[in-house]
Design an enzyme around this catalytic site. Structure first.
Site, PDB file in Angstrom:
ATOM      1  N   CYS A 111       0.818  -1.224   0.000  1.00 55.25           N
ATOM      2  CA  CYS A 111       0.000   0.000   0.000  1.00 55.25           C
ATOM      3  C   CYS A 111       0.848   1.268   0.000  1.00 55.25           C
ATOM      4  O   CYS A 111       0.333   2.361  -0.241  1.00 55.25           O
ATOM      5  CB  CYS A 111      -0.964  -0.011   1.179  1.00 55.25           C
ATOM      6  SG  CYS A 111      -1.891  -1.537   1.305  1.00 55.25           S
ATOM      7  N   HIS A 250      -3.414   6.843   2.212  1.00 53.48           N
ATOM      8  CA  HIS A 250      -3.841   5.519   1.758  1.00 53.48           C
ATOM      9  C   HIS A 250      -5.228   5.225   2.342  1.00 53.48           C
ATOM     10  O   HIS A 250      -5.461   5.439   3.535  1.00 53.48           O
ATOM     11  CB  HIS A 250      -2.821   4.465   2.204  1.00 53.48           C
ATOM     12  CG  HIS A 250      -3.298   3.062   2.034  1.00 53.48           C
ATOM     13  ND1 HIS A 250      -3.811   2.600   0.844  1.00 53.48           N
ATOM     14  CD2 HIS A 250      -3.372   2.021   2.917  1.00 53.48           C
ATOM     15  CE1 HIS A 250      -4.169   1.335   0.991  1.00 53.48           C
ATOM     16  NE2 HIS A 250      -3.916   0.957   2.236  1.00 53.48           N
ATOM     17  N   ASN A 280     -10.292  -0.597  -0.305  1.00 54.54           N
ATOM     18  CA  ASN A 280      -8.838  -0.514  -0.215  1.00 54.54           C
ATOM     19  C   ASN A 280      -8.219  -1.152  -1.460  1.00 54.54           C
ATOM     20  O   ASN A 280      -8.327  -2.352  -1.653  1.00 54.54           O
ATOM     21  CB  ASN A 280      -8.396  -1.243   1.065  1.00 54.54           C
ATOM     22  CG  ASN A 280      -6.889  -1.251   1.252  1.00 54.54           C
ATOM     23  OD1 ASN A 280      -6.141  -0.870   0.359  1.00 54.54           O
ATOM     24  ND2 ASN A 280      -6.456  -1.690   2.420  1.00 54.54           N
TER      25      ASN A 280
HETATM   26  N1  ACO Z   1     -18.546  -9.180   9.040  1.00 57.76           N
HETATM   27  C1  ACO Z   1     -19.029  -9.487  10.252  1.00 57.76           C
HETATM   28  N2  ACO Z   1     -18.235  -9.851  11.287  1.00 57.76           N
HETATM   29  C2  ACO Z   1     -16.912  -9.892  11.063  1.00 57.76           C
HETATM   30  C3  ACO Z   1     -16.343  -9.589   9.823  1.00 57.76           C
HETATM   31  C4  ACO Z   1     -17.213  -9.219   8.776  1.00 57.76           C
HETATM   32  N3  ACO Z   1     -16.768  -8.887   7.543  1.00 57.76           N
HETATM   33  N4  ACO Z   1     -15.006  -9.712   9.900  1.00 57.76           N
HETATM   34  C5  ACO Z   1     -14.723 -10.093  11.163  1.00 57.76           C
HETATM   35  N5  ACO Z   1     -15.889 -10.203  11.849  1.00 57.76           N
HETATM   36  C6  ACO Z   1     -16.055 -10.586  13.242  1.00 57.76           C
HETATM   37  C7  ACO Z   1     -14.926 -11.415  13.782  1.00 57.76           C
HETATM   38  O1  ACO Z   1     -15.092 -12.775  13.457  1.00 57.76           O
HETATM   39  C8  ACO Z   1     -15.053 -11.157  15.253  1.00 57.76           C
HETATM   40  O2  ACO Z   1     -16.094 -11.971  15.757  1.00 57.76           O
HETATM   41  P1  ACO Z   1     -15.969 -12.624  17.245  1.00 57.76           P
HETATM   42  O3  ACO Z   1     -15.892 -11.441  18.164  1.00 57.76           O
HETATM   43  O4  ACO Z   1     -17.209 -13.413  17.334  1.00 57.76           O
HETATM   44  O5  ACO Z   1     -14.698 -13.425  17.213  1.00 57.76           O
HETATM   45  C9  ACO Z   1     -15.530  -9.711  15.321  1.00 57.76           C
HETATM   46  O6  ACO Z   1     -16.076  -9.409  14.031  1.00 57.76           O
HETATM   47  C10 ACO Z   1     -14.438  -8.743  15.641  1.00 57.76           C
HETATM   48  O7  ACO Z   1     -13.324  -9.044  14.810  1.00 57.76           O
HETATM   49  P2  ACO Z   1     -12.040  -8.173  14.815  1.00 57.76           P
HETATM   50  O8  ACO Z   1     -11.042  -8.670  13.824  1.00 57.76           O
HETATM   51  O9  ACO Z   1     -11.598  -8.006  16.237  1.00 57.76           O
HETATM   52  O10 ACO Z   1     -12.656  -6.800  14.296  1.00 57.76           O
HETATM   53  P3  ACO Z   1     -12.062  -5.372  14.387  1.00 57.76           P
HETATM   54  O11 ACO Z   1     -12.930  -4.535  15.212  1.00 57.76           O
HETATM   55  O12 ACO Z   1     -10.603  -5.388  14.715  1.00 57.76           O
HETATM   56  O13 ACO Z   1     -12.231  -4.883  12.910  1.00 57.76           O
HETATM   57  C11 ACO Z   1     -10.834  -4.497  11.002  1.00 57.76           C
HETATM   58  C12 ACO Z   1     -11.544  -5.528  11.856  1.00 57.76           C
HETATM   59  C13 ACO Z   1     -11.866  -3.601  10.328  1.00 57.76           C
HETATM   60  C14 ACO Z   1     -10.008  -5.171   9.923  1.00 57.76           C
HETATM   61  C15 ACO Z   1      -9.931  -3.670  11.960  1.00 57.76           C
HETATM   62  O14 ACO Z   1      -9.066  -4.505  12.671  1.00 57.76           O
HETATM   63  C16 ACO Z   1      -9.159  -2.638  11.294  1.00 57.76           C
HETATM   64  O15 ACO Z   1      -9.653  -1.585  10.996  1.00 57.76           O
HETATM   65  N6  ACO Z   1      -7.846  -2.922  11.042  1.00 57.76           N
HETATM   66  C17 ACO Z   1      -7.028  -2.080  10.276  1.00 57.76           C
HETATM   67  C18 ACO Z   1      -6.505  -2.883   9.198  1.00 57.76           C
HETATM   68  C19 ACO Z   1      -7.007  -2.517   7.850  1.00 57.76           C
HETATM   69  O16 ACO Z   1      -7.760  -1.598   7.639  1.00 57.76           O
HETATM   70  N7  ACO Z   1      -6.506  -3.269   6.918  1.00 57.76           N
HETATM   71  C20 ACO Z   1      -6.793  -3.041   5.575  1.00 57.76           C
HETATM   72  C21 ACO Z   1      -5.768  -3.677   4.760  1.00 57.76           C
HETATM   73  S1  ACO Z   1      -4.162  -3.329   5.242  1.00 57.76           S
HETATM   74  C22 ACO Z   1      -3.654  -1.882   4.650  1.00 57.76           C
HETATM   75  O17 ACO Z   1      -4.158  -1.403   3.697  1.00 57.76           O
HETATM   76  C23 ACO Z   1      -2.615  -1.198   5.378  1.00 57.76           C
END
Ligand code: ACO
Length: 323
Positions: A111, A250, A280
């Site tokens: 990215c 980004h 993304n």
């Molecule tokens: N729909 C519904 N539920 C979901 C989904 C989905 N698409 N994906 C995960 N869940 C569930 C998980 O299974 C988990 O369930 P559980 O509590 O029963 O185990 C729950 O949601 C929470 O999961 P987490 O992974 O803890 O969710 P989080 O709040 O951390 O959100 C996210 C995930 C959006 C990816 C977050 O971690 C984030 O914003 N990370 C930043 C990373 C990012 O944006 N990466 C993009 C690519 S990398 C880059 O470009 C740099």
């Protein structure tokens, strides 16, 4: 002498997949995706490849810059999802657009790729090797995503963005400051395996690898490292946050953008976003957003802009430039 961006272009595949479409593929909901990421829909390729998208964006950037393909001296394509190991995407683009006088190569910094491409072009130009370059970020991430993994497949989209840059004489300022970094020790936080060791002496199954991510670690990395890196680029440019008109970051996640703005104590209205419509697109996000802002007249000549990328590697970078 300084490097200016003199033209931009972008290309998105026609097919749009909404969050509701995602909910038909994996167990998710529009509400979950919107709240956690800010994404509403993304473009998914049904035909285009990384090189055809890159070439479409390149044609538009050349037109915007008023340059012919033959005038281009360097093509850098930033991508982490090429169709071909060989030849590289940049050489495919060179062939499609007819840039017969250009040197061409790919760069993979995920990215951060477009930003690293821009600074690489700048380095060549400062060394007097080339006078102009076509820098492209292009991705078809939909083919390296595990479409059964709801925690990753809803985040990404396909697309390409391009910029023509040129070294110009005179006092008009262009590129003012750059800061970049990498932390390979955290590499496995966001990974995608390719071919593993396989030869007459070692046998491993040949299976396609898919993107795997520890989302919370990526979130922590981005919200800590990106503001520091932007501050460093600003210091190099001898400017402060208040001097900046636009922060083009980004587009990974709206919560990351909001957190970065807060840490920088900058007005969120200076952080344009398009991730609701495109998701993304890794290396393509910055040049696609830049092109949209340029074409919509939201960037004016003389505006001071920060570009900042961050992603797998882990890599991060920022630059300060005058439009
Ligand atoms: N729909 C519904 N539920 C979901 C989904 C989905 N698409 N994906 C995960 N869940 C569930 C998980 O299974 C988990 O369930 P559980 O509590 O029963 O185990 C729950 O949601 C929470 O999961 P987490 O992974 O803890 O969710 P989080 O709040 O951390 O959100 C996210 C995930 C959006 C990816 C977050 O971690 C984030 O914003 N990370 C930043 C990373 C990012 O944006 N990466 C993009 C690519 S990398 C880059 O470009 C740099």
């Amino acid at each position: 002498m300084t490097m200016k961006i003199i033209g931009t272009g972008s290309a998105l595949p026609e097919k749009v997949a909404t969050n509701f479409d995602m909910a038909e593929i994996v167990e998710t909901s529009d509400e979950w995706i919107r709240e956690r990421t800010g994404i509403v829909e993304r473009h998914i390729s049904t035909e285009d490849t990384v090189s055809t998208l890159a070439a479409k964006a390149a044609f538009k950037a050349l037109e915007d810059a008023g340059k012919s393909a033959e005038e281009i001296e360097l093509i850098i394509v930033a991508t982490c999802s090429p169709e071909m190991e060989l030849p590289c995407c940049a050489c495919q683009v060179q062939s499609i657009i007819g840039a017969s006088n250009a040197t061409a190569f790919d760069l993979n910094a995920a990215c951060s790729g477009f930003l690293f491409g821009l600074s690489t072009a700048y380095g060549y130009m400062c060394a007097g090797v080339y006078k102009n370059a076509l820098v492209i970020g292009s991705e078809v991430l939909s083919k390296i995503i595990d479409w059964t993994d709801r925690s990753t497949c809803v985040l990404f989209g396909d697309g390409a963005g391009a910029a023509v840059v040129e070294m110009q004489e005179g006092e008009d300022p262009g590129m003012l400051g750059i800061a970049q970094g990498a932390d390979g020790t955290k590499g496995m936080v966001l990974s995608c395996p390719d071919r593993v060791l396989n030869n007459p002496y070692v046998k491993n199954p040949i299976e396609p690898g898919y993107v795997q991510m520890d989302g919370q670690e990526v979130y922590k990395f981005a919200t800590r490292q990106v503001p520091n890196c932007i501050q460093k680029a600003l210091e190099n440019a001898k400017l402060t946050v208040d001097d900046i008109d636009l922060f083009v970051l980004h587009q990974a996640n709206i919560r990351i953008i909001e957190a970065v703005a807060k840490r920088l104590k900058a007005d969120l209205s200076k952080f344009p976003t398009n991730l609701a419509r495109v998701g993304n697109m890794s290396s393509a996000t910055i040049p696609v957003l830049l092109d949209e802002l340029n074409k919509e007249g939201k960037i004016k000549r003389g505006d001071k802009i920060v570009l900042s990328g961050f992603g797998a590697g882990l890599t991060y970078g920022a630059c300060v430039l005058v439009w």
